[in-house]
Design a protein around this motif. Structure first.
Motif, PDB file in Angstrom:
ATOM      1  N   ARG A 553       0.705  -0.706   0.086  1.00 44.68           N
ATOM      2  CA  ARG A 553      -0.529   0.004  -0.023  1.00 44.68           C
ATOM      3  C   ARG A 553       0.597   1.058  -0.398  1.00 44.68           C
ATOM      4  NH1 ARG A 553      -1.083   2.767   3.879  1.00 44.68           N
ATOM      5  NH2 ARG A 553      -0.665   1.105   5.601  1.00 44.68           N
ATOM      6  N   LEU A 554       1.960   1.064   0.984  1.00 47.92           N
ATOM      7  CA  LEU A 554       3.346   3.250   0.671  1.00 47.92           C
ATOM      8  C   LEU A 554       3.733   2.492  -0.305  1.00 47.92           C
ATOM      9  CD1 LEU A 554       4.203   1.851   4.185  1.00 47.92           C
ATOM     10  CD2 LEU A 554       2.827   3.986   3.629  1.00 47.92           C
ATOM     11  N   ILE A 555       4.056   1.577  -1.174  1.00 45.01           N
ATOM     12  CA  ILE A 555       4.781   1.663  -2.493  1.00 45.01           C
ATOM     13  C   ILE A 555       4.141   1.586  -3.470  1.00 45.01           C
ATOM     14  CG2 ILE A 555       6.620   1.010  -4.133  1.00 45.01           C
ATOM     15  CD1 ILE A 555       7.738  -0.602  -1.224  1.00 45.01           C
ATOM     16  N   ASN A 556       2.836   1.573  -3.649  1.00 43.54           N
ATOM     17  CA  ASN A 556       1.923   1.310  -4.938  1.00 43.54           C
ATOM     18  C   ASN A 556       1.120   3.511  -4.328  1.00 43.54           C
ATOM     19  OD1 ASN A 556       2.138  -0.762  -5.376  1.00 43.54           O
ATOM     20  ND2 ASN A 556       0.434  -1.816  -4.627  1.00 43.54           N
ATOM     21  N   ASP A 557       0.964   3.608  -3.203  1.00 47.72           N
ATOM     22  CA  ASP A 557      -0.045   5.100  -3.425  1.00 47.72           C
ATOM     23  C   ASP A 557       1.516   5.974  -3.732  1.00 47.72           C
ATOM     24  OD1 ASP A 557      -1.872   4.130  -2.075  1.00 47.72           O
ATOM     25  OD2 ASP A 557      -1.201   4.091  -0.169  1.00 47.72           O
ATOM     26  N   PHE A 558       2.606   6.259  -3.226  1.00 51.10           N
ATOM     27  CA  PHE A 558       4.030   6.574  -3.507  1.00 51.10           C
ATOM     28  C   PHE A 558       3.954   6.635  -4.834  1.00 51.10           C
ATOM     29  CE2 PHE A 558       7.663   8.559  -2.560  1.00 51.10           C
ATOM     30  CZ  PHE A 558       7.393   9.839  -2.448  1.00 51.10           C
ATOM     31  N   SER A 559       4.635   5.625  -5.784  1.00 49.94           N
ATOM     32  CA  SER A 559       3.967   5.416  -6.518  1.00 49.94           C
ATOM     33  C   SER A 559       3.311   6.232  -7.694  1.00 49.94           C
ATOM     34  CB  SER A 559       4.683   3.876  -7.093  1.00 49.94           C
ATOM     35  OG  SER A 559       5.789   3.336  -6.481  1.00 49.94           O
ATOM     36  N   ALA A 560       2.005   5.905  -7.266  1.00 46.51           N
ATOM     37  CA  ALA A 560       0.738   6.311  -7.622  1.00 46.51           C
ATOM     38  C   ALA A 560       0.431   8.005  -7.931  1.00 46.51           C
ATOM     39  CB  ALA A 560      -0.097   5.902  -7.969  1.00 46.51           C
ATOM     40  N   GLY A 561       1.402   8.434  -7.182  1.00 52.49           N
ATOM     41  CA  GLY A 561       1.321   9.790  -6.151  1.00 52.49           C
ATOM     42  C   GLY A 561       0.050  10.405  -5.557  1.00 52.49           C
ATOM     43  N   ARG A 562      -0.403   9.322  -5.064  1.00 48.81           N
ATOM     44  CA  ARG A 562      -1.196   9.495  -3.912  1.00 48.81           C
ATOM     45  C   ARG A 562      -0.844  10.024  -3.167  1.00 48.81           C
ATOM     46  NH1 ARG A 562      -3.338   5.395  -6.307  1.00 48.81           N
ATOM     47  NH2 ARG A 562      -2.058   3.848  -5.375  1.00 48.81           N
ATOM     48  N   THR A 563       0.304   9.863  -2.383  1.00 45.83           N
ATOM     49  CA  THR A 563       1.171  10.243  -1.278  1.00 45.83           C
ATOM     50  C   THR A 563       1.928  11.463  -1.465  1.00 45.83           C
ATOM     51  OG1 THR A 563       0.903   8.118  -0.619  1.00 45.83           O
ATOM     52  CG2 THR A 563       2.391   9.778   0.808  1.00 45.83           C
ATOM     53  N   HIS A 564       2.314  12.587  -1.278  1.00 43.12           N
ATOM     54  CA  HIS A 564       3.271  14.206  -1.805  1.00 43.12           C
ATOM     55  C   HIS A 564       4.418  13.321  -0.875  1.00 43.12           C
ATOM     56  CE1 HIS A 564      -0.587  16.106  -2.340  1.00 43.12           C
ATOM     57  NE2 HIS A 564      -0.333  14.955  -3.307  1.00 43.12           N
TER      58      HIS A 564
END
Length: 759
Positions: A553-564
């Motif tokens: 979840r952490l990696i996918n969210d950051f990869s997709a730009g959902r986390t700044h």
């Protein structure tokens, strides 16, 4: 203490001929205990002591290959560990108990036998006319399972099996409705074993991206080096595209009908790499690491023994123990990482060293073992080689291939050193953040880019302190201060896991002025949210990644730009590939540089260089803000210039002058006991006994930095051994001295542990 050696049992006549090498057997041990053991030798030489009988044989075929056992024997010998500890570490838990592994089953529904003719089926449909939900579920079942035609008086079954979940999803019925149909004998339910392993789809080897000229040259050189060297080091700068080179090497190995083992140091990397490799290798790829359930690991182990094993295994260090039948290539990515070395519990092996030994142990040392055809090669890949690997490459023991340009000619990031000592004196720091870092972060966020902040301490504050008398809460079981975690409002020991309530007042002076000292990742996250309230912030450390899903979840969210903004410990320095990161902040380089260990500068350089490499991986050049109070240190300048050669040469001179690896071999001997006086006396006596054999090569005993863990007091003895010394004789001497110590009644309960080639 674990027991050394092997155990001998009698094979009853009822089991004669059923036991072969590598099969599991159930054996008695002690008065009433039963254990799963592995048969490693069947013989007719009766010992001169009474043997107990094997209870049962648990397998129809071996679960351990001879070359695996050869590796176990080497690890046990080299790392001074009983082979039972390797057995415990290597085999999934479900294979170490007689009923520990349970196959995954799924509940299926079927038509009751009494309804399998035209007359009774029509009667059943009429009987359900007043139960609408049951009737709909029953009719849907008949359609889904293809009980939709009748020949003569018997319904024609088309062997389509339907799970209960499929029927519930299709009919929108409840489990209660299906249970009613079963109770009324319209349907029956039965369980069927199903695999836990995911199907990666068909392989598409043509999806491997074309190599750039620099990558192609590296690929060609690696294959050329493999003609004369068993081990090759690929030294490629961050973002040079080493992974694409690996993919082409894997494809070439598969064309030669060879299996491939791809080792990564962290599970976080495995998650991201899995997605890249699956696009090319599909269902040829298997994943194996500790975050998978034990049942999944058992099924992968069994699949590797089958006639249709995974051709490529991607995993962390434990994947080294899997059975391979045609292993031809081992890739060890980020080979410098300390995560490849197992620390606690034993065996304290290094996966890189064991992998390098594996091809030498494949040579058919057991009856019936198939000789391997093509040799197995090892590729070590990294942007920051370990001192030992680079030294071996420079002296010709390993082959060396360089990849010095980033993919698509992207520039290495600009690294700016920020002297926080001066900023703190002028009161210009905002907590742990310099004005330069905050300005760069603000600009990146305004442009829709991402930021990584690196702080190699988890928790909210490394410790809390009484501001009046200086009291610091410490663990009752370990000789360490407690870390404060704000989200739980608890104090935690990061060595034994003990948890304590935060005191309302200082027990020494009664003051209520207790404050956190220092910054952990949790506190960094808190303050960043206050400074950038509109940014989406995530934290990646041991506390937030305890499950496989959390990593993904952490990696996918950051990869997709959902986390700044991503805040993390050394986990985020390990080769993760993110497209939008333009700014990286190293919040405190001094925490790494000031660690009391001869490898401190080596590890610090690697972590700073690796985390810097996360910036500007695609698009424009990235920016790294390196905050330190010691900007004048040569190692800081070498990180800024990406001067690995200069760093290596400086460190090599220092290691040579003070006689440290790679110019010597180190063995740490640890003694542990609940009584501090007992372990003190034992350590002194063992030190004297070792000096009789090794002289001035023995240093200590002394207290380590953390001298008490889990109520056990610790002493440490260091052996510095020159290269070329007879290591077999060294190990024999150590075992002799250990036995002499344990024969002394005073020290019978003292634990003696070894850490060979410590990191």
């Amino acid at each position: 203490m674990p027991l050394e050696g092997l155990f001998t049992y009698v094979l009853p006549e009822t089991l004669a001929g059923k036991v072969r090498f590598g099969m599991r057997v159930l054996v008695p041990l002690g008065k009433s205990k039963r254990y799963t053991a592995l048969a490693v030798k069947v013989h007719d030489q009766e010992p001169d002591f009474k043997c107990r009988a094997i209870i049962d044989v648990l397998d129809d075929a071996p679960v351990l290959l001879p070359q695996q056992y050869s590796l176990w024997q080497w690890i046990a010998e080299y790392y001074l560990s009983p082979i039972g500890e390797i057995f415990k570490a290597a085999l999934p838990s479900g294979m170490k108990s007689e009923d520990g592994y349970k196959p995954k089953t799924e509940l299926y529904v079927g038509l009751a036998d009494r309804l399998k003719n035209e007359r009774t089926l029509h009667v059943a449909l009429n009987m359900l006319s007043r139960a609408a939900s049951q009737q709909k579920a029953f009719v849907d079942y008949l359609a889904l399972s293809h009980w939709d035609s009748i020949e003569g008086d018997v319904c024609r079954e088309k062997t389509v099996e339907i799970t209960r979940d499929e029927l519930m999803n299709s009919s929108h019925c409840t489990a209660a409705a299906i249970k009613s149909l079963v109770d009324r004998q319209f349907l029956v339910t039965y369980e069927r074993e199903v695999g836990r392993l995911n199907d990666g789809g068909e392989p598409h080897l043509e999806r491997a991206k074309p190599l750039s000229p620099a990558q192609q040259e590296a690929y060609n050189q690696i294959l050329f080096q493999f003609l004369s060297k068993n081990v090759v080091l690929l030294h490629g700068v961050t973002s040079s595209g080493k992974t694409e080179v690996y993919i082409h090497l894997i494809r070439q190995a598969l064309e030669k009908k060879q299996q491939v083992l791809y080792l990564l140091p962290e599970i976080a990397l495995t998650v991201q790499m899995m997605n890249r490799l699956k696009q090319v290798f599909g269902n040829l790829l298997g994943i194996y690491h500790s975050k998978y359930s034990d049942a999944e690991r058992v099924e992968i182990w069994q699949k590797q023994l089958s006639a249709n094993p995974y051709e490529v295994i991607l995993g962390a260090r434990s994947a080294l123990f899997l059975p391979f039948q045609r292993l031809g290539l081992i890739i060890i990515d980020e080979e410098h990482e300390t995560s490849f070395k197992q620390q606690d519990p034993a065996p304290r092996y290094h996966a890189r060293s064991a992998a390098i030994m594996l091809p030498m142990l494949k040579g058919g040392t057991f009856p019936g073992e198939k000789k391997s055809g093509a040799p197995c090669h090892i590729l070590l890949g990294t942007a920051t080689p370990s001192m030992e690997s680079y030294y071996n490459a420079m002296t010709g023991k390993y082959g060396l291939v360089r990849l010095e340009t980033r993919y698509q000619d992207i520039q290495l990031p600009e690294i700016q050193v920020v002297d926080i000592k001066d900023l703190q004196r002028r009161k210009m720091m905002n907590g742990p953040f310099s004005p330069q870092l905050l300005a760069a972060m603000r600009q990146a966020l305004e442009q829709g880019e991402q930021v990584i902040l690196f702080q190699n301490r988890r928790g909210f504050a490394p410790m809390i302190e009484c501001r009046v008398c200086g009291w610091v809460p410490r663990c009752e079981h370990c000789d360490v201060s407690l870390t404060y975690h704000k989200n739980t409002h608890l104090l935690t020991c990061h060595y034994c896991g003990a948890v304590y309530q935060v005191p309302e007042a200082c027990p020494c002076c009664g003051s209520t002025d207790l404050r956190g000292r220092g910054y952990g990742t949790e506190k960094i996250e808190d303050q960043i949210r206050a400074v950038f309230p509109d940014a989406r912030v995530a934290r990646m450390d041991l506390d937030t990644t305890r499950t496989r899903n959390a990593y993904e979840r952490l990696i996918n969210d950051f990869s997709a730009g959902r986390t700044h903004i991503l805040i993390g410990t050394q986990m985020i320095s390990k080769g993760l590939d993110f497209d939008r990161v333009s700014v990286v902040g190293i919040l405190n380089a001094d925490n790494m540089l000031n660690y009391p260990d001869f490898r401190a500068y080596e590890h610090a350089f690697m972590m700073m260089a690796q985390v810097s490499g996360r910036a500007g991986r695609k698009g424009r050049r990235g920016l790294v803000l390196l905050q330190t109070k010691n900007a004048q240190l040569p190692v800081i300048g070498q990180v800024v210039r990406n001067d690995f050669e200069g760093f290596f040469n400086d460190l090599l001179q220092e290691r040579r002058a003070f006689h440290y690896p790679p110019f010597c071999r180190l063995i740490y001997v640890y003694l542990r006991h609940r009584d501090d006086q007992v372990v003190e006396v034992a350590a002194r006596q063992m030190g004297e006994r070792l000096r009789q054999w090794f002289g001035t090569r023995v240093l200590g005993p002394d207290k380590p930095a953390v001298a008490k863990v889990k109520t056990l007091h610790i002493r440490k003895i260091v052996l510095k051994l020159e290269n070329g010394i007879d290591m077999q004789r060294v190990r024999d001497c150590l075992r002799l001295v250990q036995q002499q110590m344990l024969d002394d009644r005073r020290f019978g309960a003292v634990q003696i542990l070894y850490d060979v080639d410590p990191l």
